[in-house]
Structures are given as structure tokens and as C-alpha cells.
Design an enzyme around this catalytic site. Structure first.
Site, PDB file in Angstrom:
ATOM      1  N   CYS A  20       6.559  -7.369  13.201  1.00 46.57           N
ATOM      2  CA  CYS A  20       5.539  -7.273  14.252  1.00 46.57           C
ATOM      3  C   CYS A  20       6.014  -6.407  15.412  1.00 46.57           C
ATOM      4  CB  CYS A  20       5.226  -8.687  14.747  1.00 46.57           C
ATOM      5  SG  CYS A  20       4.112  -8.707  16.160  1.00 46.57           S
TER       6      CYS A  20
ATOM      7  N   CYS B  54       9.286 -11.790  15.289  1.00 46.03           N
ATOM      8  CA  CYS B  54       9.001 -11.672  13.855  1.00 46.03           C
ATOM      9  C   CYS B  54       9.312 -10.235  13.438  1.00 46.03           C
ATOM     10  CB  CYS B  54       7.535 -11.999  13.565  1.00 46.03           C
ATOM     11  SG  CYS B  54       7.093 -13.666  14.056  1.00 46.03           S
TER      12      CYS B  54
ATOM     13  N   SER C  10       0.078 -18.168  10.666  1.00 51.64           N
ATOM     14  CA  SER C  10       0.743 -16.985  10.115  1.00 51.64           C
ATOM     15  C   SER C  10       1.875 -17.467   9.219  1.00 51.64           C
ATOM     16  CB  SER C  10       1.302 -16.126  11.249  1.00 51.64           C
ATOM     17  OG  SER C  10       0.241 -15.577  11.980  1.00 51.64           O
ATOM     18  N   LEU C  11       1.607 -17.535   7.926  1.00 50.82           N
ATOM     19  CA  LEU C  11       2.580 -18.124   7.000  1.00 50.82           C
ATOM     20  C   LEU C  11       3.545 -17.054   6.466  1.00 50.82           C
ATOM     21  CD1 LEU C  11       3.205 -20.908   5.722  1.00 50.82           C
ATOM     22  CD2 LEU C  11       1.874 -20.155   3.741  1.00 50.82           C
TER      23      LEU C  11
ATOM     24  N   GLU D  32      -2.758  -5.089  25.555  1.00 51.03           N
ATOM     25  CA  GLU D  32      -3.800  -4.440  24.758  1.00 51.03           C
ATOM     26  C   GLU D  32      -4.773  -5.477  24.197  1.00 51.03           C
ATOM     27  OE1 GLU D  32      -1.631  -0.435  23.143  1.00 51.03           O
ATOM     28  OE2 GLU D  32      -1.344  -2.241  21.965  1.00 51.03           O
TER      29      GLU D  32
ATOM     30  N   CYS E  36      -3.536  -5.469  13.156  1.00 50.87           N
ATOM     31  CA  CYS E  36      -2.699  -6.640  13.388  1.00 50.87           C
ATOM     32  C   CYS E  36      -1.241  -6.263  13.507  1.00 50.87           C
ATOM     33  CB  CYS E  36      -2.748  -7.577  12.190  1.00 50.87           C
ATOM     34  SG  CYS E  36      -4.291  -8.289  11.928  1.00 50.87           S
TER      35      CYS E  36
ATOM     36  N   SER F  65      -4.661 -17.971  16.433  1.00 51.45           N
ATOM     37  CA  SER F  65      -3.654 -17.716  15.401  1.00 51.45           C
ATOM     38  C   SER F  65      -2.270 -18.041  15.953  1.00 51.45           C
ATOM     39  CB  SER F  65      -3.715 -16.241  14.999  1.00 51.45           C
ATOM     40  OG  SER F  65      -2.673 -15.934  14.099  1.00 51.45           O
TER      41      SER F  65
ATOM     42  N   CYS G 292       6.188 -10.854  23.263  1.00 53.04           N
ATOM     43  CA  CYS G 292       6.289 -12.144  22.559  1.00 53.04           C
ATOM     44  C   CYS G 292       7.769 -12.430  22.334  1.00 53.04           C
ATOM     45  CB  CYS G 292       5.553 -12.082  21.215  1.00 53.04           C
ATOM     46  SG  CYS G 292       5.662 -13.643  20.285  1.00 53.04           S
TER      47      CYS G 292
ATOM     48  N   CYS H  13     -10.166  -9.181  19.804  1.00 52.77           N
ATOM     49  CA  CYS H  13      -8.834  -9.725  19.566  1.00 52.77           C
ATOM     50  C   CYS H  13      -8.083  -9.710  20.898  1.00 52.77           C
ATOM     51  CB  CYS H  13      -8.158  -8.841  18.517  1.00 52.77           C
ATOM     52  SG  CYS H  13      -6.464  -9.268  18.190  1.00 52.77           S
TER      53      CYS H  13
ATOM     54  N   GLY I  91       1.354 -11.659  21.651  1.00 57.04           N
ATOM     55  CA  GLY I  91       1.838 -12.949  22.129  1.00 57.04           C
ATOM     56  C   GLY I  91       1.547 -14.119  21.213  1.00 57.04           C
ATOM     57  N   GLU I  92       2.238 -15.227  21.482  1.00 54.06           N
ATOM     58  CA  GLU I  92       2.079 -16.459  20.707  1.00 54.06           C
ATOM     59  C   GLU I  92       1.271 -17.453  21.563  1.00 54.06           C
ATOM     60  OE1 GLU I  92       2.493 -17.912  17.679  1.00 54.06           O
ATOM     61  OE2 GLU I  92       1.672 -19.596  18.780  1.00 54.06           O
TER      62      GLU I  92
HETATM   63  N1  SAH Z   1       1.486 -14.837  17.557  1.00 53.89           N
HETATM   64  C1  SAH Z   1       0.366 -15.186  16.789  1.00 53.89           C
HETATM   65  C2  SAH Z   1      -0.846 -14.307  17.042  1.00 53.89           C
HETATM   66  C3  SAH Z   1      -0.594 -12.829  17.199  1.00 53.89           C
HETATM   67  S1  SAH Z   1      -0.052 -11.985  15.767  1.00 53.89           S
HETATM   68  C4  SAH Z   1       0.721 -15.217  15.314  1.00 53.89           C
HETATM   69  O1  SAH Z   1       1.807 -14.788  14.963  1.00 53.89           O
HETATM   70  O2  SAH Z   1      -0.097 -15.696  14.539  1.00 53.89           O
HETATM   71  C5  SAH Z   1      -1.603 -11.813  14.884  1.00 53.89           C
HETATM   72  C6  SAH Z   1      -1.457 -11.649  13.379  1.00 53.89           C
HETATM   73  O3  SAH Z   1      -0.959 -10.350  13.028  1.00 53.89           O
HETATM   74  C7  SAH Z   1      -0.500 -12.649  12.760  1.00 53.89           C
HETATM   75  O4  SAH Z   1      -1.018 -13.196  11.580  1.00 53.89           O
HETATM   76  C8  SAH Z   1       0.683 -11.776  12.449  1.00 53.89           C
HETATM   77  O5  SAH Z   1       1.481 -12.346  11.501  1.00 53.89           O
HETATM   78  C9  SAH Z   1       0.013 -10.492  12.022  1.00 53.89           C
HETATM   79  N2  SAH Z   1       0.891  -9.328  12.010  1.00 53.89           N
HETATM   80  C10 SAH Z   1       1.960  -9.114  12.802  1.00 53.89           C
HETATM   81  N3  SAH Z   1       2.538  -7.929  12.486  1.00 53.89           N
HETATM   82  C11 SAH Z   1       1.832  -7.396  11.469  1.00 53.89           C
HETATM   83  C12 SAH Z   1       1.928  -6.185  10.713  1.00 53.89           C
HETATM   84  N4  SAH Z   1       2.872  -5.283  10.977  1.00 53.89           N
HETATM   85  N5  SAH Z   1       1.041  -5.964   9.724  1.00 53.89           N
HETATM   86  C13 SAH Z   1       0.057  -6.868   9.483  1.00 53.89           C
HETATM   87  N6  SAH Z   1      -0.108  -8.015  10.161  1.00 53.89           N
HETATM   88  C14 SAH Z   1       0.777  -8.287  11.153  1.00 53.89           C
HETATM   89 FE1  SF4 Z   2       4.880 -13.003  18.215  1.00 55.23          FE
HETATM   90 FE2  SF4 Z   2       2.870 -13.342  16.449  1.00 55.23          FE
HETATM   91 FE3  SF4 Z   2       4.206 -11.008  16.605  1.00 55.23          FE
HETATM   92 FE4  SF4 Z   2       5.451 -13.137  15.637  1.00 55.23          FE
HETATM   93  S1  SF4 Z   2       3.641 -12.118  14.737  1.00 55.23           S
HETATM   94  S2  SF4 Z   2       6.319 -11.686  17.116  1.00 55.23           S
HETATM   95  S3  SF4 Z   2       4.582 -14.758  16.873  1.00 55.23           S
HETATM   96  S4  SF4 Z   2       2.922 -11.896  18.183  1.00 55.23           S
END
Ligand code: SAH
Ligand code: SF4
Length: 378
Positions: free
Chosen positions: A129, A126, A224-225, A94, A350, A201, A122, A115, A169-170
Site C-alpha cells: 500500500c 502494509c 482487508s484480508l 486525497e 485502491c 474498510s 497510515c 472514497c 488511513g486506517e
Molecule cells: N486501512 C483500511 C482502508 C484503506 S485501504 C484498510 O486497509 O482496509 C483500502 C483498500 O485498498 C484496502 O482493502 C487495501 O487493502 C487496498 N489496497 C491497498 N493497497 C493496494 C494496492 N496496491 N492494490 C490494490 N488494493 C490495495
Molecule cells: Fe494502512 Fe489500509 Fe494501507 Fe494498510 S492498506 S497501510 S491499513 S491504508
């Protein structure tokens, strides 16, 4: 015979293909093809009118220019569009187009942020996500990353003004192809986008961040902290066990030293987990190590993935706590932005990218699998 895919190749790689496959040592022809592919977006060799017929015939016989098919498009009430692409091998990804009419530093009104995804699924799991629940199917090729931009522009007639590597993805786990795509995107001769409007990111992989710092790409980096203690971050992001916060921050320091580009920290607020005064104070200390801003993100629930464990307990923070957290950060001198939840109603916000259509009916039984399935959780 398998044709050689040209899209995604650098100028140097095109020269090699020309010499080895097409028996042409006129390297300026590679430059012409490069311009046709990326600046003029040719979709067939016959459009390359300044190439001699003999070379064109060889190109048609031995090479290809990839396309990606938009299999489905959904539009949010806020104008955000989500595109489902079918890949050659039957997998899907997507891509999200977020329009906004904000004035940017250049005084422009129309912003079109795309985006893009970098992997199918991935591996990092996390807990908040949706993409993480898919596990990794495979890395995207350089062509598949670029084609998300090219096909969306062709399909919508819009010009992308900002690009974020924040889809599925990462990016740092598909390092070579991500960097190859960035080299083409930021090449002034291709004139696709200003590099200052491109953000990658990452969940924070220190070795890759250090390497990225020295690529000379000058694109922005977002980390992504989401937590300020290792204990909580490891619960939310298992990769933190291998790469704790201190390691990430020291690689970020190096990125800043090398590039002088301010960092963005992304911070999703979860009720009762990371939204306290102490969290805000720790976050402010982190944000002040090198010039940076903090993007505070509302948590977009991912119930459609049927979460279990800690994932099932995550809740967006309350409106009051959200405002309080922002106010505290600001009072501590941190530059804060709130990332809006564009496309939430179509699961394009996101972290919601998980091919919901492909996941089959959930407990509520409403989602119908109308597209070929990437995974079958149902
Ligand atoms: N893998 C990379 C980029 C893709 S995720 C990363 O983790 O940064 C893109 C962004 O969406 C990241 O900042 C991630 O932490 C955030 N994200 C993931 N799941 C989310 C959610 N359920 N609500 C809000 N932001 C989310
Ligand atoms: Fe992968 Fe980013 Fe989602 Fe974490 S937040 S599972 S690194 S896509």
C-alpha cells in the site's frame, strides 16, 4: 481568541457550545444550527436566517464553520476524479470520486461513490500500500472527514450515492472521529446517505471491530484480508503479528451476530503468493463462517513509492490465475465480486493514495512536485 469550530459537532455537543460559549439555553437553537450545518450545508452563519440577530452576532464572533480547499483535481480516462485537499496545518489528503452507470438494487443508474480518507498517512505499513509508506502524520478531525463529502459535492455538483472509508488511513485507528462522522452521515434528519451504502474498510483490529459492532450504526464492514495464512499475512501486513486471522474472524463473527449485516472480505491477488487452489479453499471456508462476499482486487503496483524488501517483489497475478481463482471461489459457493481498478492511470485506485505529486521525481524523473509536499522521499 481561537474560534470554536462547529462543523463535526453532534447535536448534544452543539447544545453545550450554545450554553457555555453563547449563553443561550434555548436548546432548539442547537437543532436549528445542526440542520443548517449538515442538512442545508451552510458555509456562513449569515445564511442561518431563522436565528435571531443577537445569536448570529455571537456565532460570527466566537465560532467558525470549516472549509477544505481543493488544491488539485485529476480526472482519469474512466471518469474517476481524484482530489487533493490542503488541510489547515499544511498537510494534504486525497479523496476519490468514482462514477458508475450500473443499476443498483433500487434500479438507479447513476452511482457516485466517494472514497474518503481518515488519516494523513497510515501507521500500519502494509507492504502493498502506497499510503503505508507515508507513516502516520495525524488523524483527521470529524470535520475533515465530513468536508471531503461536502466539498466534493459543492465542487462537482454531483450527489454522492455511496460512501467508502477506503482512502488514506486506517479508520479503526481514528475511531472516535470516524464514528462521529458516521453518526452525522447516517442521521435520517441529515438525509445524506442511506446507511446501507456506507462501508468502512479495516485492516482488521479486533477490539475496535467488536466495539464498532455495538455502535448501532448499521453501516457495512469490509475486512482487508489478502492472505489466508498468518505466515503470509504477517509478511504483507505487519499488524497481523499482533492480531492474527483467528482473532479478526472471531470479532467479525461478533459484528455479524450483533448487526446481521453481511461482511465483505477484500482480497488482492498477488502472483505466486496467495493465488493458489489451497488459498481459494481456505478463503472459501473463511467466507462461509458468516454471510459474506469476497471482493477480489487486482494489485495496483506502487512502483512510484520505490518499494524495497517484499514490497518490491509483489506482482499482480496473471489473467489466467485471476480467472481461475474466481472460478474456484464461485464453484465453492462463495459470492465473489471483482473490484475494478478505477482511476489507475491517475494513481487513484485502491492503495495508490500517497500524494504521488508530493513525492518528488522517482527514478524516471517525471513527477514534478507542483504541490506543497507532505513528505519528501525524493
Ligand atoms: N486501512 C483500511 C482502508 C484503506 S485501504 C484498510 O486497509 O482496509 C483500502 C483498500 O485498498 C484496502 O482493502 C487495501 O487493502 C487496498 N489496497 C491497498 N493497497 C493496494 C494496492 N496496491 N492494490 C490494490 N488494493 C490495495
Ligand atoms: Fe494502512 Fe489500509 Fe494501507 Fe494498510 S492498506 S497501510 S491499513 S491504508
Amino acid at each position: 481568541m481561537q474560534k470554536t469550530e462547529l462543523l463535526g459537532l453532534s447535536l448534544e455537543e452543539l447544545k453545550v457550545v450554545l450554553a457555555e460559549k453563547l449563553e443561550s439555553n434555548q436548546s432548539y437553537r442547537a437543532k436549528q444550527i445542526y440542520t443548517w450545518l449538515y442538512a442545508k450545508r451552510a458555509t456562513s452563519f449569515r445564511q442561518m436566517t431563522n436565528l435571531p440577530k443577537e445569536l448570529l452576532d455571537k456565532l460570527v464572533a466566537k465560532c467558525s464553520i470549516g472549509r477544505l480547499k481543493i488544491a488539485h483535481e485529476s480526472t482519469s480516462v474512466d471518469g474517476t476524479k481524484k482530489f487533493l485537499f490542503h488541510l489547515q496545518d499544511g498537510l494534504s489528503i486525497e479523496t476519490v470520486l468514482i462514477p458508475s452507470e450500473m443499476r443498483n438494487e433500487q434500479g438507479e443508474l447513476r452511482r457516485r461513490t466517494l472514497c474518503v480518507s481518515t488519516q494523513v498517512g497510515c501507521p500500519l505499513d502494509c507492504k502493498f500500500c502506497a499510503t503505508g509508506t507515508l507513516k502516520l502524520k495525524r488523524n483527521l478531525t470529524t470535520a475533515e472527514i465530513l468536508l471531503q463529502i461536502f466539498e466534493v459535492e459543492r465542487h462537482t455538483g454531483e450527489t454522492i450515492t455511496n460512501l467508502v472509508y477506503m482512502g488514506m488511513g486506517e479508520p479503526m485507528l481514528n475511531y472516535e472521529n470516524v464514528v462521529a462522522s458516521l453518526r452525522i452521515i447516517t442521521d435520517p434528519e441529515v438525509n445524506l446517505l442511506n446507511k446501507r451504502r456506507v462501508t468502512v474498510s479495516t485492516s482488521g483490529l479486533p477490539e475496535a471491530i467488536r466495539r464498532f459492532a455495538h455502535e448501532g450504526l448499521h453501516v457495512k464492514l469490509a475486512i482487508s484480508l489478502h492472505a489466508t495464512t498468518d505466515d503470509l499475512r504477517t509478511q504483507l501486513m505487519p499488524i497481523n503479528k499482533r492480531y492474527p486471522i483467528a482473532d479478526i474472524l472471531s470479532s467479525v463473527d461478533e459484528f455479524y451476530r450483533e448487526t446481521k449485516i453481511p461482511i465483505t472480505y477484500e482480497y488482492i491477488l498477488f502472483e505466486g503468493l496467495n493465488d493458489s487452489l489451497a488459498d481459494a479453499k481456505r478463503l472459501s471456508r473463511i467466507a462461509k463462517r458468516v454471510p459474506s462476499k469476497v471482493n477480489v482486487i487486482p494489485f495496483h503496483p506502487i512502483d512510484f513509492t520505490h518499494p524495497t524488501g517484499i514490497a518490491a517483489t509483489l506482482k499482480p497475478t496473471t489473467e489466467e490465475a485471476f480467472d481461475q481463482f474466481l472460478a474456484t471461489l464461485k464453484s465453492l459457493g462463495v459470492l465473489v465480486m471483482v473490484r475494478t481498478s478505477s482511476g489507475k492511470d491517475i494513481e487513484a485506485a485502491c492503495g495508490q493514495l500517497a500524494l504521488a505529486e508530493a513525492m518528488g521525481p522517482g527514478d524516471d524523473g517525471v513527477v514534478s512536485p507542483t504541490v506543497p509536499t507532505l513528505i519528501s522521499i525524493a
